[in-house]
Design a protein around this motif. Sequence first.
Motif, PDB file in Angstrom:
ATOM      1  N   UNK A 132       0.796  -1.314  -0.013  1.00  0.00           N
ATOM      2  CA  UNK A 132       0.006  -0.056   0.063  1.00  0.00           C
ATOM      3  C   UNK A 132       0.737   1.561  -0.152  1.00  0.00           C
ATOM      4  N   UNK A 133       1.884   1.113   0.255  1.00  0.00           N
ATOM      5  CA  UNK A 133       3.001   2.346   0.256  1.00  0.00           C
ATOM      6  C   UNK A 133       3.138   2.905  -1.264  1.00  0.00           C
ATOM      7  N   UNK A 134       3.264   4.286  -1.278  1.00  0.00           N
ATOM      8  CA  UNK A 134       3.379   4.847  -2.668  1.00  0.00           C
ATOM      9  C   UNK A 134       5.083   5.330  -2.522  1.00  0.00           C
ATOM     10  N   UNK A 135       5.499   4.853  -3.754  1.00  0.00           N
ATOM     11  CA  UNK A 135       6.925   4.939  -4.072  1.00  0.00           C
ATOM     12  C   UNK A 135       7.187   5.771  -5.529  1.00  0.00           C
ATOM     13  N   UNK A 136       8.454   6.661  -5.499  1.00  0.00           N
ATOM     14  CA  UNK A 136       8.953   7.274  -6.611  1.00  0.00           C
ATOM     15  C   UNK A 136       9.910   6.687  -7.139  1.00  0.00           C
ATOM     16  N   UNK A 137      10.063   6.929  -8.542  1.00  0.00           N
ATOM     17  CA  UNK A 137      11.354   6.182  -9.095  1.00  0.00           C
ATOM     18  C   UNK A 137      12.561   6.608  -8.472  1.00  0.00           C
ATOM     19  N   UNK A 138      13.467   5.661  -8.121  1.00  0.00           N
ATOM     20  CA  UNK A 138      14.521   5.995  -7.516  1.00  0.00           C
ATOM     21  C   UNK A 138      14.576   5.601  -6.031  1.00  0.00           C
ATOM     22  N   UNK A 139      13.366   5.368  -5.619  1.00  0.00           N
ATOM     23  CA  UNK A 139      13.152   4.975  -4.286  1.00  0.00           C
ATOM     24  C   UNK A 139      13.698   3.636  -3.796  1.00  0.00           C
ATOM     25  N   UNK A 140      14.435   3.630  -2.532  1.00  0.00           N
ATOM     26  CA  UNK A 140      15.064   2.447  -1.910  1.00  0.00           C
ATOM     27  C   UNK A 140      14.066   1.370  -1.666  1.00  0.00           C
ATOM     28  N   UNK A 141      13.660   0.218  -2.166  1.00  0.00           N
ATOM     29  CA  UNK A 141      12.512  -0.458  -1.691  1.00  0.00           C
ATOM     30  C   UNK A 141      13.171  -1.888  -1.274  1.00  0.00           C
TER      31      UNK A 141
END
Length: 325
Positions: free
Chosen positions: A261-270
């Motif tokens: 459910x978490x929103x992420x941006x391009x380049x975020x550490x996942x």
Amino acid sequence: MSKVKYYYDPDTLSYRKIEPKKSKRYRNLFFFIVGAALFGFLGLIVLLNTNLLNTPKELSLEREVRNYELQYEILGKKMEQMEQVLGNIEDRDNNIYRLYFEANPIPEEQRRAGFGGVNRYKSLEGFNNSEIIVNATQRLDIIQKQMVIQSKSLDEIAKLAEEKEKLLAAIPAIQPVRNEDLTRMASGYGWRSDPFTKARKMHWGMDFTAPRGVPIYATGDGTVKRADNRSSGYGKHIRIDHGYGYMSLYAHLSKYNVSKGQKVKRGDLIGFVGNTGRSEAPHLHYEVFKDEERINPINFYYGSLTAEEFENMLKFANQENQSLD
């Protein structure tokens, strides 16, 4: 001075002065006055209909009319400039902006359409300069309509641009592991040898060999749909829904840095590279889906690789070697 008339009197054998009758004198005087009045009236009419005699008020009104005519001439030139600028904007709108965002161009007849039905300019008719005033008003109305149409078009383009920006940010467009962290590009998309059965089978993603614990990055904006180990063979894995039919999958992780459910941006550490699930060695197995169909991730690295790096990756990815999962 009137002439004195005489007549010859035979009785006195002499000339006598003729005395005019009073009635005739009055009649002549009457005709003179009437004639003078008529001549004066006709002369006044002629003078009033020429420029030979004008009152100060009339002269002022004439100057005002000439000034208005000059102002309308200047207005006409300004409208011509506005029409040229607006025409240039419309041309770019149809042939650049709308073309780029794959929107239909606005038809010329819609942009140039006039106003039908009731005569909108009836109140401006019947004056000496009605034609000038009506023409200027019509052009202003058409320019105003064109500006309204263009304004709505630019609003639409702005929305399309915003949507395009979101799409470009959402598409998985970078490599999930940085080049400096890679040991090698182990296997690409296509038919490969299974590391456990040695049978030839379809490998639906790309394998990036890297030491355990190397960071993994989101390849596009989106929402984490899964971050678990409940999918056969993938071990600990993450799925990101990017919208527009795109989804990316990151498998065999050692641990997560995001949750469902978490929103992420391009380049975020996942997450971090691991060796969980059906894996022969520490690596990242990476897949890309479009409309629920797996597609080759090699086509989505334009955001992080140089032409030389991409060419090298393409060479290794096309080798039919053994996959790591």
